[in-house]
Scaffold this motif. Sequence first.
Motif, PDB file in Angstrom:
ATOM      1  N   ILE A 118      94.084  54.366  63.302  1.00  0.00           N
ATOM      2  CA  ILE A 118      93.873  55.716  63.838  1.00  0.00           C
ATOM      3  C   ILE A 118      95.156  56.246  64.454  1.00  0.00           C
ATOM      4  O   ILE A 118      95.512  57.419  64.267  1.00  0.00           O
ATOM      5  CB  ILE A 118      92.714  55.715  64.851  1.00  0.00           C
ATOM      6  N   LEU A 119      95.879  55.396  65.168  1.00  0.00           N
ATOM      7  CA  LEU A 119      97.155  55.807  65.766  1.00  0.00           C
ATOM      8  C   LEU A 119      98.163  56.199  64.687  1.00  0.00           C
ATOM      9  O   LEU A 119      98.818  57.241  64.782  1.00  0.00           O
ATOM     10  CB  LEU A 119      97.721  54.684  66.632  1.00  0.00           C
ATOM     11  N   ILE A 120      98.279  55.406  63.639  1.00  0.00           N
ATOM     12  CA  ILE A 120      99.200  55.711  62.538  1.00  0.00           C
ATOM     13  C   ILE A 120      98.804  57.018  61.866  1.00  0.00           C
ATOM     14  O   ILE A 120      99.660  57.858  61.571  1.00  0.00           O
ATOM     15  CB  ILE A 120      99.231  54.547  61.525  1.00  0.00           C
ATOM     16  N   LEU A 121      97.522  57.215  61.617  1.00  0.00           N
ATOM     17  CA  LEU A 121      97.060  58.459  60.999  1.00  0.00           C
ATOM     18  C   LEU A 121      97.355  59.655  61.898  1.00  0.00           C
ATOM     19  O   LEU A 121      97.790  60.707  61.413  1.00  0.00           O
ATOM     20  CB  LEU A 121      95.564  58.377  60.703  1.00  0.00           C
ATOM     21  N   GLY A 122      97.154  59.503  63.203  1.00  0.00           N
ATOM     22  CA  GLY A 122      97.453  60.585  64.139  1.00  0.00           C
ATOM     23  C   GLY A 122      98.926  60.947  64.156  1.00  0.00           C
ATOM     24  O   GLY A 122      99.287  62.132  64.144  1.00  0.00           O
ATOM     25  N   ILE A 123      99.787  59.949  64.146  1.00  0.00           N
ATOM     26  CA  ILE A 123     101.235  60.198  64.126  1.00  0.00           C
ATOM     27  C   ILE A 123     101.628  60.891  62.817  1.00  0.00           C
ATOM     28  O   ILE A 123     102.405  61.844  62.819  1.00  0.00           O
ATOM     29  CB  ILE A 123     102.015  58.882  64.326  1.00  0.00           C
ATOM     30  N   ALA A 124     101.074  60.416  61.698  1.00  0.00           N
ATOM     31  CA  ALA A 124     101.375  61.038  60.403  1.00  0.00           C
ATOM     32  C   ALA A 124     100.897  62.483  60.382  1.00  0.00           C
ATOM     33  O   ALA A 124     101.576  63.364  59.851  1.00  0.00           O
ATOM     34  CB  ALA A 124     100.728  60.241  59.273  1.00  0.00           C
ATOM     35  N   LEU A 125      99.749  62.749  60.986  1.00  0.00           N
ATOM     36  CA  LEU A 125      99.224  64.115  61.028  1.00  0.00           C
ATOM     37  C   LEU A 125     100.131  65.028  61.826  1.00  0.00           C
ATOM     38  O   LEU A 125     100.387  66.166  61.431  1.00  0.00           O
ATOM     39  CB  LEU A 125      97.818  64.093  61.632  1.00  0.00           C
ATOM     40  N   VAL A 126     100.668  64.528  62.941  1.00  0.00           N
ATOM     41  CA  VAL A 126     101.574  65.324  63.762  1.00  0.00           C
ATOM     42  C   VAL A 126     102.892  65.565  63.029  1.00  0.00           C
ATOM     43  O   VAL A 126     103.429  66.680  63.037  1.00  0.00           O
ATOM     44  CB  VAL A 126     101.832  64.629  65.126  1.00  0.00           C
ATOM     45  N   ILE A 127     103.420  64.539  62.365  1.00  0.00           N
ATOM     46  CA  ILE A 127     104.718  64.659  61.702  1.00  0.00           C
ATOM     47  C   ILE A 127     104.632  65.550  60.463  1.00  0.00           C
ATOM     48  O   ILE A 127     105.447  66.453  60.279  1.00  0.00           O
ATOM     49  CB  ILE A 127     105.265  63.261  61.323  1.00  0.00           C
ATOM     50  N   PHE A 128     103.652  65.314  59.605  1.00  0.00           N
ATOM     51  CA  PHE A 128     103.598  66.005  58.316  1.00  0.00           C
ATOM     52  C   PHE A 128     102.688  67.224  58.314  1.00  0.00           C
ATOM     53  O   PHE A 128     102.803  68.068  57.441  1.00  0.00           O
ATOM     54  CB  PHE A 128     103.153  65.037  57.213  1.00  0.00           C
ATOM     55  N   GLY A 129     101.765  67.307  59.230  1.00  0.00           N
ATOM     56  CA  GLY A 129     100.828  68.419  59.264  1.00  0.00           C
ATOM     57  C   GLY A 129      99.678  68.189  58.304  1.00  0.00           C
ATOM     58  O   GLY A 129      99.777  67.390  57.374  1.00  0.00           O
ATOM     59  N   PRO A 130      98.581  68.897  58.524  1.00  0.00           N
ATOM     60  CA  PRO A 130      97.384  68.661  57.696  1.00  0.00           C
ATOM     61  C   PRO A 130      97.553  69.076  56.235  1.00  0.00           C
ATOM     62  O   PRO A 130      96.884  68.540  55.366  1.00  0.00           O
ATOM     63  CB  PRO A 130      96.301  69.499  58.382  1.00  0.00           C
ATOM     64  N   GLY A 131      98.445  70.007  55.954  1.00  0.00           N
ATOM     65  CA  GLY A 131      98.635  70.447  54.569  1.00  0.00           C
ATOM     66  C   GLY A 131      99.366  69.442  53.702  1.00  0.00           C
ATOM     67  O   GLY A 131      99.068  69.282  52.516  1.00  0.00           O
ATOM     68  N   LYS A 132     100.327  68.754  54.277  1.00  0.00           N
ATOM     69  CA  LYS A 132     101.148  67.797  53.519  1.00  0.00           C
ATOM     70  C   LYS A 132     100.556  66.396  53.500  1.00  0.00           C
ATOM     71  O   LYS A 132     100.953  65.566  52.690  1.00  0.00           O
ATOM     72  CB  LYS A 132     102.544  67.710  54.147  1.00  0.00           C
ATOM     73  N   LEU A 133      99.618  66.100  54.396  1.00  0.00           N
ATOM     74  CA  LEU A 133      99.102  64.741  54.519  1.00  0.00           C
ATOM     75  C   LEU A 133      98.495  64.201  53.220  1.00  0.00           C
ATOM     76  O   LEU A 133      98.767  63.050  52.863  1.00  0.00           O
ATOM     77  CB  LEU A 133      98.100  64.671  55.671  1.00  0.00           C
ATOM     78  N   PRO A 134      97.702  64.969  52.469  1.00  0.00           N
ATOM     79  CA  PRO A 134      97.188  64.429  51.200  1.00  0.00           C
ATOM     80  C   PRO A 134      98.295  64.084  50.200  1.00  0.00           C
ATOM     81  O   PRO A 134      98.208  63.081  49.495  1.00  0.00           O
ATOM     82  CB  PRO A 134      96.298  65.552  50.651  1.00  0.00           C
ATOM     83  N   GLU A 135      99.343  64.910  50.157  1.00  0.00           N
ATOM     84  CA  GLU A 135     100.461  64.630  49.245  1.00  0.00           C
ATOM     85  C   GLU A 135     101.177  63.344  49.658  1.00  0.00           C
ATOM     86  O   GLU A 135     101.535  62.526  48.804  1.00  0.00           O
ATOM     87  CB  GLU A 135     101.451  65.788  49.271  1.00  0.00           C
ATOM     88  N   VAL A 136     101.387  63.180  50.952  1.00  0.00           N
ATOM     89  CA  VAL A 136     102.060  61.980  51.455  1.00  0.00           C
ATOM     90  C   VAL A 136     101.210  60.743  51.162  1.00  0.00           C
ATOM     91  O   VAL A 136     101.720  59.713  50.716  1.00  0.00           O
ATOM     92  CB  VAL A 136     102.354  62.113  52.966  1.00  0.00           C
ATOM     93  N   GLY A 137      99.907  60.848  51.381  1.00  0.00           N
ATOM     94  CA  GLY A 137      99.005  59.727  51.095  1.00  0.00           C
ATOM     95  C   GLY A 137      98.998  59.348  49.627  1.00  0.00           C
ATOM     96  O   GLY A 137      99.003  58.164  49.278  1.00  0.00           O
ATOM     97  N   LYS A 138      98.993  60.355  48.769  1.00  0.00           N
ATOM     98  CA  LYS A 138      99.003  60.095  47.328  1.00  0.00           C
ATOM     99  C   LYS A 138     100.300  59.410  46.911  1.00  0.00           C
ATOM    100  O   LYS A 138     100.292  58.443  46.143  1.00  0.00           O
ATOM    101  CB  LYS A 138      98.827  61.410  46.570  1.00  0.00           C
ATOM    102  N   ALA A 139     101.419  59.902  47.424  1.00  0.00           N
ATOM    103  CA  ALA A 139     102.715  59.302  47.087  1.00  0.00           C
ATOM    104  C   ALA A 139     102.801  57.868  47.613  1.00  0.00           C
ATOM    105  O   ALA A 139     103.307  56.971  46.914  1.00  0.00           O
ATOM    106  CB  ALA A 139     103.851  60.137  47.666  1.00  0.00           C
ATOM    107  N   PHE A 140     102.298  57.650  48.813  1.00  0.00           N
ATOM    108  CA  PHE A 140     102.323  56.299  49.395  1.00  0.00           C
ATOM    109  C   PHE A 140     101.443  55.348  48.589  1.00  0.00           C
ATOM    110  O   PHE A 140     101.838  54.219  48.293  1.00  0.00           O
ATOM    111  CB  PHE A 140     101.857  56.352  50.856  1.00  0.00           C
TER     112      PHE A 140
END
Length: 59
Positions: A11-33
């Motif tokens: 949950i902490l990692i997801l929260g940090i990723a949400l703050v850094i990338f924003g909700p719009g980019k998060l699916p793209e980042v997850g797919k690439a990862f």
Amino acid sequence: MFGKLGTGELILILGIALVIFGPGKLPEVGKAFGKAIGEFKSHANKVSKDIEIDLNDKK
């Protein structure tokens, strides 16, 4: 290395990723990862099979 991540850590990692990338980019980042992890596993399995074949050939 990553085998002992608990729910709180995820949950902490997801929260940090949400703050850094924003909700719009998060699916793209997850797919690439996910794609990168899949490719890494594929190559690691291939190397492992190649090593096993080489070891069996030397016997």
